[in-house]
Design a protein around this motif. Sequence first.
Motif, mmCIF file in Angstrom:
data_model
loop_
_atom_site.group_PDB
_atom_site.id
_atom_site.type_symbol
_atom_site.label_atom_id
_atom_site.label_comp_id
_atom_site.label_asym_id
_atom_site.label_seq_id
_atom_site.Cartn_x
_atom_site.Cartn_y
_atom_site.Cartn_z
ATOM 1 N N THR A 176 17.841 -22.577 2.301
ATOM 2 C CA THR A 176 16.411 -22.273 2.403
ATOM 3 C C THR A 176 15.658 -23.501 1.910
ATOM 4 O OG1 THR A 176 16.833 -19.946 1.985
ATOM 5 C CG2 THR A 176 14.584 -20.703 1.683
ATOM 6 N N ILE A 177 14.771 -24.027 2.743
ATOM 7 C CA ILE A 177 14.076 -25.289 2.431
ATOM 8 C C ILE A 177 12.613 -25.022 2.111
ATOM 9 C CG2 ILE A 177 13.555 -27.626 3.234
ATOM 10 C CD1 ILE A 177 16.562 -27.087 3.126
ATOM 11 N N ASN A 178 12.146 -25.584 0.994
ATOM 12 C CA ASN A 178 10.729 -25.517 0.633
ATOM 13 C C ASN A 178 10.020 -26.679 1.327
ATOM 14 O OD1 ASN A 178 8.211 -25.567 -0.492
ATOM 15 N ND2 ASN A 178 8.889 -25.627 -2.611
ATOM 16 N N GLN A 179 9.248 -26.360 2.391
ATOM 17 C CA GLN A 179 8.586 -27.394 3.185
ATOM 18 C C GLN A 179 7.137 -27.620 2.776
ATOM 19 O OE1 GLN A 179 10.981 -27.530 7.322
ATOM 20 N NE2 GLN A 179 9.200 -26.216 7.364
ATOM 21 N N ALA A 180 6.700 -26.980 1.695
ATOM 22 C CA ALA A 180 5.293 -27.062 1.270
ATOM 23 C C ALA A 180 4.770 -28.494 1.145
ATOM 24 C CB ALA A 180 5.104 -26.305 -0.046
ATOM 25 N N PRO A 181 5.553 -29.461 0.603
ATOM 26 C CA PRO A 181 5.013 -30.820 0.460
ATOM 27 C C PRO A 181 4.587 -31.456 1.783
ATOM 28 C CG PRO A 181 7.018 -30.579 -0.848
ATOM 29 C CD PRO A 181 6.913 -29.358 0.014
ATOM 30 N N ILE A 182 5.203 -31.025 2.894
ATOM 31 C CA ILE A 182 4.884 -31.626 4.192
ATOM 32 C C ILE A 182 3.994 -30.719 5.027
ATOM 33 C CG2 ILE A 182 5.851 -32.483 6.380
ATOM 34 C CD1 ILE A 182 6.435 -34.313 4.068
ATOM 35 N N THR A 183 4.370 -29.441 5.145
ATOM 36 C CA THR A 183 3.667 -28.545 6.069
ATOM 37 C C THR A 183 2.655 -27.629 5.396
ATOM 38 O OG1 THR A 183 5.322 -26.786 5.889
ATOM 39 C CG2 THR A 183 5.728 -28.502 7.530
ATOM 40 N N GLY A 184 2.696 -27.538 4.066
ATOM 41 C CA GLY A 184 1.778 -26.650 3.362
ATOM 42 C C GLY A 184 2.213 -25.195 3.387
ATOM 43 N N GLU A 185 3.387 -24.896 3.967
ATOM 44 C CA GLU A 185 3.872 -23.510 4.025
ATOM 45 C C GLU A 185 4.236 -23.024 2.625
ATOM 46 O OE1 GLU A 185 6.538 -22.894 7.831
ATOM 47 O OE2 GLU A 185 6.654 -24.964 7.164
ATOM 48 N N SER A 186 3.706 -21.881 2.267
ATOM 49 C CA SER A 186 3.934 -21.379 0.909
ATOM 50 C C SER A 186 5.309 -20.721 0.760
ATOM 51 C CB SER A 186 2.839 -20.377 0.532
ATOM 52 O OG SER A 186 2.793 -19.326 1.475
ATOM 53 N N ILE A 187 5.869 -20.228 1.868
ATOM 54 C CA ILE A 187 7.158 -19.520 1.810
ATOM 55 C C ILE A 187 8.270 -20.445 2.319
ATOM 56 C CG2 ILE A 187 8.456 -17.539 2.687
ATOM 57 C CD1 ILE A 187 5.699 -16.149 3.035
ATOM 58 N N PRO A 188 9.368 -20.602 1.553
ATOM 59 C CA PRO A 188 10.493 -21.433 2.003
ATOM 60 C C PRO A 188 11.058 -20.921 3.329
ATOM 61 C CG PRO A 188 10.692 -20.948 -0.324
ATOM 62 C CD PRO A 188 9.573 -20.088 0.185
ATOM 63 N N VAL A 189 11.609 -21.859 4.109
ATOM 64 C CA VAL A 189 12.075 -21.547 5.465
ATOM 65 C C VAL A 189 13.600 -21.640 5.529
ATOM 66 C CG1 VAL A 189 11.901 -22.222 7.895
ATOM 67 C CG2 VAL A 189 9.937 -22.533 6.366
ATOM 68 N N ASP A 190 14.214 -20.643 6.185
ATOM 69 C CA ASP A 190 15.681 -20.657 6.355
ATOM 70 C C ASP A 190 16.076 -21.698 7.397
ATOM 71 O OD1 ASP A 190 16.056 -18.635 4.531
ATOM 72 O OD2 ASP A 190 15.937 -17.041 6.032
ATOM 73 N N LYS A 191 17.065 -22.530 7.054
ATOM 74 C CA LYS A 191 17.551 -23.564 7.975
ATOM 75 C C LYS A 191 19.069 -23.457 8.065
ATOM 76 C CE LYS A 191 13.530 -25.923 8.275
ATOM 77 N NZ LYS A 191 12.869 -26.502 9.439
ATOM 78 N N THR A 216 10.967 -32.737 1.423
ATOM 79 C CA THR A 216 11.060 -31.281 1.255
ATOM 80 C C THR A 216 12.205 -30.972 0.288
ATOM 81 O OG1 THR A 216 12.436 -31.103 3.238
ATOM 82 C CG2 THR A 216 10.071 -30.787 3.521
ATOM 83 N N ILE A 217 12.240 -29.740 -0.225
ATOM 84 C CA ILE A 217 13.163 -29.417 -1.326
ATOM 85 C C ILE A 217 14.220 -28.413 -0.880
ATOM 86 C CG2 ILE A 217 13.289 -28.565 -3.709
ATOM 87 C CD1 ILE A 217 10.157 -29.286 -3.730
ATOM 88 N N ASN A 218 15.466 -28.800 -1.055
ATOM 89 C CA ASN A 218 16.588 -27.933 -0.689
ATOM 90 C C ASN A 218 16.663 -26.725 -1.631
ATOM 91 O OD1 ASN A 218 18.919 -27.019 0.533
ATOM 92 N ND2 ASN A 218 20.271 -28.350 -0.635
ATOM 93 N N GLY A 219 17.216 -25.615 -1.117
ATOM 94 C CA GLY A 219 17.354 -24.393 -1.923
ATOM 95 C C GLY A 219 18.663 -24.374 -2.706
ATOM 96 N N ASP A 220 19.345 -23.242 -2.695
ATOM 97 C CA ASP A 220 20.516 -23.041 -3.566
ATOM 98 C C ASP A 220 21.858 -23.470 -2.967
ATOM 99 O OD1 ASP A 220 18.898 -22.018 -5.521
ATOM 100 O OD2 ASP A 220 19.066 -19.960 -4.779
#
Length: 655
Positions: A176-191, A216-220
């Motif tokens: 699950t990637i936190n894309q907020a720094p680039i796209t502004g999406e508040s909810i992390p996206v499954d990749k 962007t920030i990687n999840g677990d």
Amino acid sequence: MANKEQTTHVNHQILGKKTELYFAILCGVFLFIGFLIEKLTGLADWMSLLSYIISYCFGGYFITIEASKKIPKGEFDIDFLMIAAAAGAAYIGSWAEGALLLFLFSLGHALEHYAMKKAKKSIEALGNISPKTALIKRNGKLEEVSIEALKIDDVIIVKPNTKIAADGIIISGSSTINQAPITGESIPVDKTFIENTTNLPEFKDIDKTHVVFAGTINGDSSIEVLVLKLTKDSTVSRLINMVSEVEAQKSPTQRLTKKFEKWYVPIVILVVILLCFAFLIIDESFNTSIYRAITVLVAASPCALAISTPSAVLSGIARAAQKGVLIKGGKALEDLGEITTIAFDKTGTLTEGKPKLTNLIPLKDFDEEALAKLVLEVESLSNHPLAQAIANDLKIKYSIEFHNNASNVNAIQGKGIQAKYHGHKVFVGNVKLMEDSGIIVDDTIRSKMDDLLQHGHTVMLVAFKTEIVGLISVMDLPRKTATSTLKRLKEIGIKHMIMLTGDHQNVGNAIAKQIGLTEAKGNLLPEDKVEAIKLLIKRDKKIAMVGDGVNDAPAMALSTVSIAMGAAGSDVALETADVALMSDKIENLPFVIGLSRASKRIIKQNIFISLGVVVLLVPITILGLTNIGVAVAFHEGSTIVVVLNALRLLRYKIH
């Protein structure tokens, strides 16, 4: 006070980054000490004078440096006017008033630069979001390298809860990637990983579920990423470069105020010089004329006007950047605030951009499950994107077990496909395919087809042996958030929302009715969309067009404001669009337009405040109806009010 040379503040940061603010405060402190000595003690006059002189030194330090750089070039701006006014006040013995002028002006100056820095902070932070090094897999070994050393097709290892170092695709693992720094999406996206990396399409066309961006920030979970863009070409690098260019693109109001300032300042200087000699015409002393001239100089200086637009523009652009929206300059920001008509591309903008199975209608002796099995087995053998979409949806909906009962699939261009199922012929396609194959399409079937076509569906017939046994329909479905977004746009004042599509008019009409568009224009080629935009501009003067920034480039280029959706990863969209929504979310559109309108409103308020103070003060000071202290307080107070008013945009939220 707008567009000051930032080098001044780098070379003269005696007390660190806030030196200018500290100097303004010290100016005020010594002004207050001098006032107390003069009014409340019996100490010698030279003591209060010394305090005022120290106040002058602190208050005039940065202003004098900036003015001295411009005077040799023949540029006389607001800084020069303020130094002249303070010197004049000292000449006539009004040291307290001169120190008050410098205190408020330097405080306004410091606040202005604080506002600018605060506004830029969220934008400049982009430069720090990418990691400096990457863990790379080379020759079976792991090594840490700087991100500048990364090459195309390198494989980087991204550990859990760390930043991704490059734009690329996941080739191993899911996360699950936190894309907020680039796209502004508040909810992390499954990749998830991509199964086949041979013959990859262009970066922008790769399925977003496999794509990751630098910063962007990687999840677990640990993942492996194939690098597809060099550091200098990454989305975040391009963003930083474009944001740095934003400031050079002045808004119409900004250009107008700069022109006004260019003529206004010399006129003020001329009027002030003439007022110095008023004692030759009217019965008053030389000192009185000088005092009036200096008071007029203070009152007439357009400090607040100079900062009114750039402070609001930069604050608005910074607020947009926080939400993953890039607005390219003041012109785009102001124009967007005036828009009442928006044209939309259909595919991928208002719709999901992927065909979805909408109906499976069995006929004759087939039930729904039997028809689903037949279609799934046949369509699974085809490489056509539509066939693949139908097969995937059937698998999900019916949970059918696959038995390989179909064979000999043959695509017939423009008509459909032919195959064998349990040894018998199967046809899936349009009416022409059926008629050419000797299969009768009766009126009942045609009526069912027409009904679906009228509602925007693409319909295919399914024939087994020599009879039609069912109908399938697919449709590019509207985005789930499209209806609520268009409703919100209507609420904030967008009167006309038009869809421009190359699809059949029936498809356009069906989607327009479903999501609440005011109009739909179908069967349009790219050149037809350009003509449609020309007609809309002729009717409504200014229009915005929302698309992907690629397929509709000519029409978007012609529109007043072009808005690209899902611009992260698309170089063309970032380059060509005036406004880029980094995420693929149409629901960000009302926020951007609302922000633009708020920015436009604050610019008007700021200009009204700044010009209002000048218009009020100048006649009063010329007539000698007020003193320099009141003029200073009102004039510099308006500058501070204007800056604080602009900063409100950094907290903007759509109601």
